[in-house]
Design a protein around this motif. Structure first.
Motif, mmCIF file in Angstrom:
data_model
loop_
_atom_site.group_PDB
_atom_site.id
_atom_site.type_symbol
_atom_site.label_atom_id
_atom_site.label_comp_id
_atom_site.label_asym_id
_atom_site.label_seq_id
_atom_site.Cartn_x
_atom_site.Cartn_y
_atom_site.Cartn_z
ATOM 1 N N LEU A 236 4.610 9.992 -7.252
ATOM 2 C CA LEU A 236 5.618 10.261 -8.280
ATOM 3 C C LEU A 236 4.976 10.540 -9.638
ATOM 4 N N LYS A 237 3.907 9.799 -9.966
ATOM 5 C CA LYS A 237 3.200 10.043 -11.236
ATOM 6 C C LYS A 237 2.585 11.441 -11.240
ATOM 7 N N GLU A 238 1.984 11.830 -10.120
ATOM 8 C CA GLU A 238 1.403 13.172 -10.023
ATOM 9 C C GLU A 238 2.479 14.236 -10.156
ATOM 10 N N LEU A 239 3.617 14.019 -9.517
ATOM 11 C CA LEU A 239 4.720 14.970 -9.607
ATOM 12 C C LEU A 239 5.237 15.067 -11.038
ATOM 13 N N GLN A 240 5.342 13.913 -11.702
ATOM 14 C CA GLN A 240 5.817 13.902 -13.084
ATOM 15 C C GLN A 240 4.852 14.657 -13.996
ATOM 16 N N SER A 241 3.558 14.428 -13.836
ATOM 17 C CA SER A 241 2.584 15.142 -14.678
ATOM 18 C C SER A 241 2.597 16.636 -14.366
ATOM 19 N N PHE A 242 2.777 16.998 -13.108
ATOM 20 C CA PHE A 242 2.867 18.412 -12.730
ATOM 21 C C PHE A 242 4.088 19.061 -13.375
ATOM 22 N N LEU A 243 5.222 18.358 -13.316
ATOM 23 C CA LEU A 243 6.442 18.892 -13.932
ATOM 24 C C LEU A 243 6.299 19.003 -15.443
ATOM 25 N N ASN A 244 5.657 18.021 -16.068
ATOM 26 C CA ASN A 244 5.435 18.075 -17.523
ATOM 27 C C ASN A 244 4.559 19.259 -17.903
ATOM 28 N N GLU A 245 3.515 19.510 -17.127
ATOM 29 C CA GLU A 245 2.622 20.641 -17.402
ATOM 30 C C GLU A 245 3.361 21.961 -17.259
ATOM 31 N N ASN A 246 4.183 22.066 -16.203
ATOM 32 C CA ASN A 246 4.934 23.313 -15.999
ATOM 33 C C ASN A 246 5.991 23.512 -17.077
ATOM 34 N N THR A 247 6.610 22.439 -17.524
ATOM 35 C CA THR A 247 7.606 22.531 -18.590
ATOM 36 C C THR A 247 6.950 22.983 -19.885
ATOM 37 N N GLU A 248 5.773 22.455 -20.194
ATOM 38 C CA GLU A 248 5.044 22.837 -21.403
ATOM 39 C C GLU A 248 4.622 24.304 -21.338
ATOM 40 N N SER A 249 4.172 24.750 -20.178
ATOM 41 C CA SER A 249 3.737 26.152 -20.064
ATOM 42 C C SER A 249 4.938 27.097 -20.162
ATOM 43 N N LEU A 250 6.090 26.702 -19.646
ATOM 44 C CA LEU A 250 7.287 27.525 -19.791
ATOM 45 C C LEU A 250 7.743 27.595 -21.243
ATOM 46 N N THR A 251 7.645 26.488 -21.949
ATOM 47 C CA THR A 251 8.025 26.445 -23.357
ATOM 48 C C THR A 251 7.111 27.370 -24.168
ATOM 49 N N VAL A 252 5.815 27.348 -23.877
ATOM 50 C CA VAL A 252 4.856 28.195 -24.602
ATOM 51 C C VAL A 252 5.139 29.662 -24.293
ATOM 52 N N GLN A 253 5.473 30.011 -23.063
ATOM 53 C CA GLN A 253 5.757 31.392 -22.695
ATOM 54 C C GLN A 253 7.036 31.890 -23.349
ATOM 55 N N GLU A 254 8.042 31.033 -23.491
ATOM 56 C CA GLU A 254 9.291 31.430 -24.116
ATOM 57 C C GLU A 254 9.102 31.670 -25.609
ATOM 58 N N HIS B 3 0.837 -1.203 0.000
ATOM 59 C CA HIS B 3 0.000 0.000 0.000
ATOM 60 C C HIS B 3 0.876 1.259 0.000
ATOM 61 N N ARG B 4 1.930 1.279 0.825
ATOM 62 C CA ARG B 4 2.828 2.434 0.872
ATOM 63 C C ARG B 4 3.553 2.616 -0.464
ATOM 64 N N VAL B 5 4.019 1.522 -1.044
ATOM 65 C CA VAL B 5 4.717 1.610 -2.331
ATOM 66 C C VAL B 5 3.776 2.149 -3.406
ATOM 67 N N GLN B 6 2.546 1.654 -3.428
ATOM 68 C CA GLN B 6 1.582 2.136 -4.423
ATOM 69 C C GLN B 6 1.297 3.621 -4.223
ATOM 70 N N GLY B 7 1.178 4.052 -2.974
ATOM 71 C CA GLY B 7 0.969 5.474 -2.699
ATOM 72 C C GLY B 7 2.129 6.322 -3.187
ATOM 73 N N ARG B 8 3.334 5.849 -3.003
ATOM 74 C CA ARG B 8 4.512 6.601 -3.460
ATOM 75 C C ARG B 8 4.586 6.628 -4.983
ATOM 76 N N ILE B 9 4.215 5.523 -5.620
ATOM 77 C CA ILE B 9 4.178 5.501 -7.088
ATOM 78 C C ILE B 9 3.171 6.528 -7.592
ATOM 79 N N ASN B 10 2.007 6.576 -6.973
ATOM 80 C CA ASN B 10 0.991 7.551 -7.379
ATOM 81 C C ASN B 10 1.488 8.980 -7.190
#
Length: 161
Positions: free
Chosen positions: A141-159, A132-139
């Motif tokens: 990390l996935k949320e963090l990865q999607s958040f970072l991808n969204e922020n990277t895309e928005s920075l690219t569009v602004q540049e 259960h703890r491992v699955q929570g940490r995986i989730n």
């Protein structure tokens, strides 16, 4: 997140509870031990009293220890009830299996079986909670990865503008 020292202290407390529960469950067979060794006879009033008291002892000790932790503020009431219920179920199942073994093979075989059943419960719970703890940490990390991808895309569009 807890520090290493806090996790070690919590683990030691859990081991104490396991020891108390195991001793209490072991004491449930004290009346059978007394009869097997000849200290008590099975028709005695004292035998009936020790049988009833020894059977209830683990549940009383669990309720007292969990209630004490809640009263002293070491646990929330919800956590105390949940942990107490788990410990009571574990002790009840272990006593039931131990009682069946005691009837079939005697007291000396029942005690290791009872403790083994308790250990299996702890082993299963530990593995289930680890998964259960491992699955929570995986989730997370996935949320963090999607958040970072969204922020990277928005920075690219602004540049680009």
């Amino acid at each position: 997140m807890k520090t290493y020292e806090e996790m070690v202290a919590e683990y030691k407390k859990r081991q104490h509870d396991t020891m108390v529960d195991t001793l209490a469950v072991g004491l449930t067979y004290v009346d059978e031990l007394a009869v097997d060794t000849g200290i008590l006879e099975e028709t005695n009033l004292l035998t009936e009293l020790t049988s009833s008291a020894c059977t209830a002892l683990p549940f009383v000790m669990i309720a007292a220890t969990e209630g004490g932790k809640v009263i002293l503020g070491r646990k929330s009431s919800k956590s105390g009830v949940k942990d107490g219920a788990y410990r009571m179920v574990k002790s009840g199942v272990a006593m039931g299996v131990g009682g069946a073994v005691a009837a079939a093979a005697g007291f000396w075989a029942a005690l290791p079986v009872t403790m083994g059943v308790r250990a299996m419960f702890d082993h299963y719970r530990s593995h289930a909670l680890t998964g259960h703890r491992v699955q929570g940490r995986i989730n997370r990390l996935k949320e963090l990865q999607s958040f970072l991808n969204e922020n990277t895309e928005s920075l690219t569009v602004q540049e680009e503008h």
